[in-house]
Scaffold this active site. Structure first.
Site, PDB file in Angstrom:
ATOM      1  N   SER A   1      67.248 153.672 112.570  1.00  0.00           N
ATOM      2  CA  SER A   1      68.153 154.806 112.325  1.00  0.00           C
ATOM      3  C   SER A   1      67.417 155.846 111.492  1.00  0.00           C
ATOM      4  O   SER A   1      66.416 155.525 110.839  1.00  0.00           O
ATOM      5  CB  SER A   1      69.366 154.291 111.526  1.00  0.00           C
ATOM      6  OG  SER A   1      70.106 155.360 110.969  1.00  0.00           O
TER       7      SER A   1
ATOM      8  N   TYR B   1      72.940 149.084 104.527  1.00  0.00           N
ATOM      9  CA  TYR B   1      72.597 149.450 105.907  1.00  0.00           C
ATOM     10  C   TYR B   1      71.177 150.026 105.978  1.00  0.00           C
ATOM     11  O   TYR B   1      70.364 149.608 106.817  1.00  0.00           O
ATOM     12  CB  TYR B   1      73.615 150.466 106.418  1.00  0.00           C
ATOM     13  CG  TYR B   1      73.339 150.973 107.809  1.00  0.00           C
ATOM     14  CD1 TYR B   1      73.573 150.169 108.914  1.00  0.00           C
ATOM     15  CD2 TYR B   1      72.856 152.269 108.022  1.00  0.00           C
ATOM     16  CE1 TYR B   1      73.331 150.633 110.205  1.00  0.00           C
ATOM     17  CE2 TYR B   1      72.622 152.742 109.306  1.00  0.00           C
ATOM     18  CZ  TYR B   1      72.852 151.920 110.392  1.00  0.00           C
ATOM     19  OH  TYR B   1      72.608 152.388 111.659  1.00  0.00           O
TER      20      TYR B   1
ATOM     21  N   LYS C   1      67.637 148.949 108.068  1.00  0.00           N
ATOM     22  CA  LYS C   1      66.990 149.804 109.073  1.00  0.00           C
ATOM     23  C   LYS C   1      65.549 150.155 108.676  1.00  0.00           C
ATOM     24  O   LYS C   1      64.688 150.340 109.541  1.00  0.00           O
ATOM     25  CB  LYS C   1      67.839 151.060 109.313  1.00  0.00           C
ATOM     26  CG  LYS C   1      69.199 150.747 109.965  1.00  0.00           C
ATOM     27  CD  LYS C   1      69.048 150.006 111.296  1.00  0.00           C
ATOM     28  CE  LYS C   1      70.358 149.781 112.010  1.00  0.00           C
ATOM     29  NZ  LYS C   1      70.203 149.063 113.288  1.00  0.00           N
TER      30      LYS C   1
HETATM   31  N1  NAI Z   1      76.036 155.774 115.779  1.00  0.00           N
HETATM   32  C1  NAI Z   1      75.054 156.253 115.044  1.00  0.00           C
HETATM   33  O1  NAI Z   1      75.143 157.375 114.531  1.00  0.00           O
HETATM   34  C2  NAI Z   1      73.805 155.473 114.838  1.00  0.00           C
HETATM   35  C3  NAI Z   1      73.643 154.169 115.256  1.00  0.00           C
HETATM   36  N2  NAI Z   1      72.448 153.524 115.037  1.00  0.00           N
HETATM   37  C4  NAI Z   1      72.239 152.131 115.448  1.00  0.00           C
HETATM   38  O2  NAI Z   1      72.400 152.022 116.857  1.00  0.00           O
HETATM   39  C5  NAI Z   1      72.917 150.732 117.182  1.00  0.00           C
HETATM   40  C6  NAI Z   1      74.177 150.898 118.015  1.00  0.00           C
HETATM   41  O3  NAI Z   1      75.125 151.618 117.236  1.00  0.00           O
HETATM   42  P1  NAI Z   1      76.506 152.204 117.810  1.00  0.00           P
HETATM   43  O4  NAI Z   1      76.546 152.092 119.268  1.00  0.00           O
HETATM   44  O5  NAI Z   1      76.702 153.501 117.163  1.00  0.00           O
HETATM   45  O6  NAI Z   1      77.514 151.156 117.126  1.00  0.00           O
HETATM   46  P2  NAI Z   1      78.905 150.593 117.624  1.00  0.00           P
HETATM   47  O7  NAI Z   1      79.542 149.965 116.430  1.00  0.00           O
HETATM   48  O8  NAI Z   1      79.647 151.615 118.359  1.00  0.00           O
HETATM   49  O9  NAI Z   1      78.443 149.436 118.627  1.00  0.00           O
HETATM   50  C7  NAI Z   1      77.723 148.325 118.160  1.00  0.00           C
HETATM   51  C8  NAI Z   1      77.952 147.150 119.072  1.00  0.00           C
HETATM   52  O10 NAI Z   1      77.265 146.019 118.527  1.00  0.00           O
HETATM   53  C9  NAI Z   1      78.125 144.896 118.609  1.00  0.00           C
HETATM   54  N3  NAI Z   1      77.810 143.918 117.580  1.00  0.00           N
HETATM   55  C10 NAI Z   1      77.965 144.029 116.241  1.00  0.00           C
HETATM   56  N4  NAI Z   1      77.631 142.882 115.643  1.00  0.00           N
HETATM   57  C11 NAI Z   1      77.230 142.035 116.620  1.00  0.00           C
HETATM   58  C12 NAI Z   1      76.771 140.707 116.621  1.00  0.00           C
HETATM   59  N5  NAI Z   1      76.679 139.991 115.482  1.00  0.00           N
HETATM   60  N6  NAI Z   1      76.428 140.141 117.791  1.00  0.00           N
HETATM   61  C13 NAI Z   1      76.546 140.824 118.954  1.00  0.00           C
HETATM   62  N7  NAI Z   1      76.995 142.080 119.021  1.00  0.00           N
HETATM   63  C14 NAI Z   1      77.332 142.681 117.855  1.00  0.00           C
HETATM   64  C15 NAI Z   1      79.525 145.473 118.399  1.00  0.00           C
HETATM   65  O11 NAI Z   1      80.530 144.568 118.856  1.00  0.00           O
HETATM   66  C16 NAI Z   1      79.433 146.765 119.187  1.00  0.00           C
HETATM   67  O12 NAI Z   1      79.759 146.553 120.544  1.00  0.00           O
HETATM   68  C17 NAI Z   1      73.140 150.008 115.854  1.00  0.00           C
HETATM   69  O13 NAI Z   1      72.058 149.174 115.566  1.00  0.00           O
HETATM   70  C18 NAI Z   1      73.218 151.153 114.861  1.00  0.00           C
HETATM   71  O14 NAI Z   1      72.866 150.732 113.562  1.00  0.00           O
HETATM   72  C19 NAI Z   1      71.412 154.141 114.429  1.00  0.00           C
HETATM   73  C20 NAI Z   1      71.524 155.425 114.014  1.00  0.00           C
HETATM   74  C21 NAI Z   1      72.725 156.188 114.164  1.00  0.00           C
HETATM   75  C1  BUO Z   2      74.678 157.173 109.358  1.00  0.00           C
HETATM   76  C2  BUO Z   2      73.571 156.625 110.109  1.00  0.00           C
HETATM   77  O1  BUO Z   2      72.485 157.116 110.025  1.00  0.00           O
HETATM   78  C3  BUO Z   2      73.738 155.496 110.932  1.00  0.00           C
HETATM   79  C4  BUO Z   2      75.041 154.911 111.177  1.00  0.00           C
HETATM   80  O2  BUO Z   2      72.759 155.000 111.426  1.00  0.00           O
END
Ligand code: NAI
Ligand code: BUO
Length: 256
Positions: free
Chosen positions: A139, A152, A156
């Protein structure tokens, strides 16, 4: 080598967008998540559109479940070439409120989950006698410090270290390891964080989300598809000479 990819956290957000994009790129897919109904829904949509996807229930914090998911993927498709260690959680944790449970839960998923995915994929690539690609979610919060994201952000930052380290360790087996670092992406994760921001200021979620676009050069938050486009590149042959790198997917919020 058949194009077979496993995506963790594929039931929504960035993981779902990656799955949809890799299906268009011709990958057979295993979609992994904690909630089987959610990954099943995404898999069904891909299958209806002519792709090939299966859903697997697994908690990435559990090593055995991740290994079983990779094994099931290899057994179903007869090959395995890419893992996307995307699943993650993002608690908001002001430093003085951080608990032992916060640390263990977040590190268990965001960091241990990537290590188990790396091990399981490497074992499968070696057994199949070819290399492969490991792609990890970090991230902007793993590139730059953000207030209230000690837990968090620490996970990352760790992912970038693990990506560099394993890239050097696994190169001799033809395995590349890279990471994608999104800025702020409009997914359920960010709406949850925006909810907290909005509440803190006595405003609503839209207001909370709008705060994150301040100062982005391209003038908008990113969509999950923007991230999936970069992951498509990292999963494909055009990135064969890239390893150990973190690609920042950001419209100009952070420059490094
Ligand atoms: N949304 C954002 O702005 C950003 C997201 N990210 C990273 O991108 C990745 C995806 O994020 P999003 O799609 O935004 O999040 P989200 O919360 O919308 O989706 C994450 C998914 O991971 C699943 N998950 C969580 N814990 C789990 C586990 N123990 N085992 C299996 N599945 C699990 C959840 O059920 C969900 O379907 C994450 O690693 C997040 O940290 C990084 C930077 C920014
Ligand atoms: C706020 C942010 O940078 C996340 C959720 O990766």
């Amino acid at each position: 080598m058949t194009k077979v990819a496993l995506v963790t956290g594929a039931g929504q957000g960035i993981g779902q967008a990656i799955a949809e994009r890799l299906a268009k790129d011709g990958f057979k897919l295993a979609l992994v998540g904690r909630h089987l109904d959610k990954v099943q829904k995404v898999a069904s949509e891909i299958n209806q559109q002519g792709g090939e996807a299966i859903a697997i229930k697994a908690d990435v914090a559990k090593r055995d479940e991740v290994f079983a998911a990779v094994k099931a993927t290899k057994a179903k498709f007869g090959d395995f070439s890419v893992i996307i260690n995307n699943a993650g959680v993002a608690p908001t944790t002001p430093i003085m409120a951080v608990t032992e449970d916060d640390m263990n839960w977040t590190w268990g998923i965001n960091v241990n989950g990537v290590v188990w995915g790396t091990q399981a994929a490497t074992e499968a690539f070696k057994a199949l006698g070819h290399g492969g690609k490991i792609i990890n979610a970090t991230s902007q919060a793993g590139v730059e410090g953000n207030p209230n994201l000690t837990v968090y952000g620490s996970t990352k930052f760790a992912i970038r270290g693990i990506t560099q380290t394993t890239a050097k360790e696994l190169a001799e087996f033809g395995i590349t390891v890279n990471a994608f670092a999104p800025g702020i992406v409009k997914t359920p994760m960010m709406w949850d964080i925006a909810h907290e921001v909005g509440q803190n200021a006595g405003k609503d979620d839209e207001w909370g989300m709008a705060q994150f676009s301040n100062g982005i050069a391209l003038g908008r938050l990113s969509e999950a598809k923007d991230v999936a486009n970069v992951v498509s590149f990292l999963a494909g042959d055009d990135s064969n000479y890239i390893t150990g790198q973190t690609i920042i997917v950001d419209g100009g919020m952070v420059f490094h």
